[in-house]
Scaffold this motif. Structure first.
Motif: not given
Length: 334
Positions: A197, A201, A206-207, A265
């Motif tokens: 995560h 980022n 953002e997926s 992502s």
């Protein structure tokens, strides 16, 4: 850029008999270097000299007597040769203990510099796990070596490989397959989700993150195994409570198509070949290995030593170039 603010990227040559020294030479002989980055190569100069002579290029590095001297230099390419590697004979294309020694000693020196905050990123050349161990470095590979030296341990890091379209993190790295189910724990999944995560980022993505099941068809509601119900789903629930957008567990035979199509992502795979088979099918010549969770940036090529390709001119430069570019992109963003 002022020297005090200039970023330093370390590059270890890896196994001196493998593709690492060749890729380094080809990369810099082609002038592929940003103007405001200081590179410090670590490894035997004999390996670089052999490839430069073969390629018909000139010496592109400046030799330093001590690695700390790099901090006072302008942008450019510098070389430090650890004492144990001075004058080392190289056997390009041959897997033997000397190549493992070169890889291990260079990595040891690099860790001292990184932990001393004399550099912020490292790009590691490929090494032979067998040669590394025979040289006295009892680690399965770079990831485990760096995790121990950084003081975070193997459970504090996550192996991640990324390409332009597909990005994959691994819950387990290099254990025998029969050991994998016991190594997949709630805590381990949660750690990898947190690190993945943070990485996506940092890339501005953002997926959601897709999470693979352990069993075929993600267990079919417990009919084909209960790991998804008892381990994966509870870990994902905790991750979601922390604001991590995780989707799954999903069947591994379809999730990578969806991810490559832009739906996710990144993908969190449960074991090595589950995640890296699809990744390398799509991005073999351009994927980058990133170790998430270290107190510094680490990238590497997504392939091995390629002993059979050394000196043939057939090795693709894409993965090494992408690893270097990602390292200085992440470092510049800090």
């Amino acid at each position: 850029m002022e020297r005090a603010r200039m970023k330093t990227v370390l590059i270890t040559l890896g196994d001196s008999n493998g593709l690492g020294p060749e890729l380094v030479c080809r990369h810099f002989l082609e002038g592929a270097s940003p103007e405001d980055i200081r590179y410090l190569l670590i490894g035997p100069e004999t390996a670089l000299s052999w490839h430069v002579a073969r390629l018909g290029g000139g010496r592109f590095w400046e030799r330093l007597a001590a690695p700390q001297q790099a901090a006072s230099r302008d942008a450019g390419v510098y070389l430090y040769v650890p004492e144990r590697l001075e004058g080392m004979a190289v056997l390009p294309g041959v897997e033997n203990v000397s190549g493992g020694l070169a890889a291990g000693v260079s990595l040891d020196v690099a860790c001292d510099l990184l932990m001393g905050r004399l550099a912020g990123a490292i790009v590691t050349g490929p090494l032979s796990k067998m040669a590394l161990n025979r040289a006295g470095f009892a680690f399965p590979g770079h990831t485990e070596f760096l995790a121990e030296r950084a003081g975070v341990g193997p459970e504090g890091v996550c192996m991640h490989l990324c390409g332009p379209r597909l990005r994959v993190s691994l819950v387990t790295t290099h254990p025998p397959l029969r050991q994998v189910p016991d190594l997949i724990t709630r805590e381990r999944i949660l750690t990898c989700l947190r690190l993945t995560h943070g990485f996506v980022n940092a890339l501005g993505l953002e997926s959601p993150i897709a999470v693979c099941g352990v069993n075929p068809h993600a267990g079919e509601g417990g009919l084909l195994g209960r790991e998804e119900i008892e381990v994966v789903e509870p870990a994902m629930a905790e991750a979601r409570s922390e604001g991590i957008d995780a989707v799954g567990p999903l069947p591994a035979d379809t999730v990578f198509f969806r991810a490559a199509s832009g739906e996710f992502s990144a993908v969190l795979a449960m074991y090595h070949d589950q995640g890296l088979g699809p990744l390398k099918l799509l991005h073999f010549h351009e994927c980058v290995n990133v170790t998430l969770g270290l107190p510094f940036i680490r990238t590497s090529v997504g392939h091995g030593t390629g002993f059979g390709l050394v000196g043939t001119g057939k090795a693709d430069l894409g993965s090494f170039r992408a690893a270097v570019e990602l390292a200085w992109t992440l470092l510049a963003a800090e």
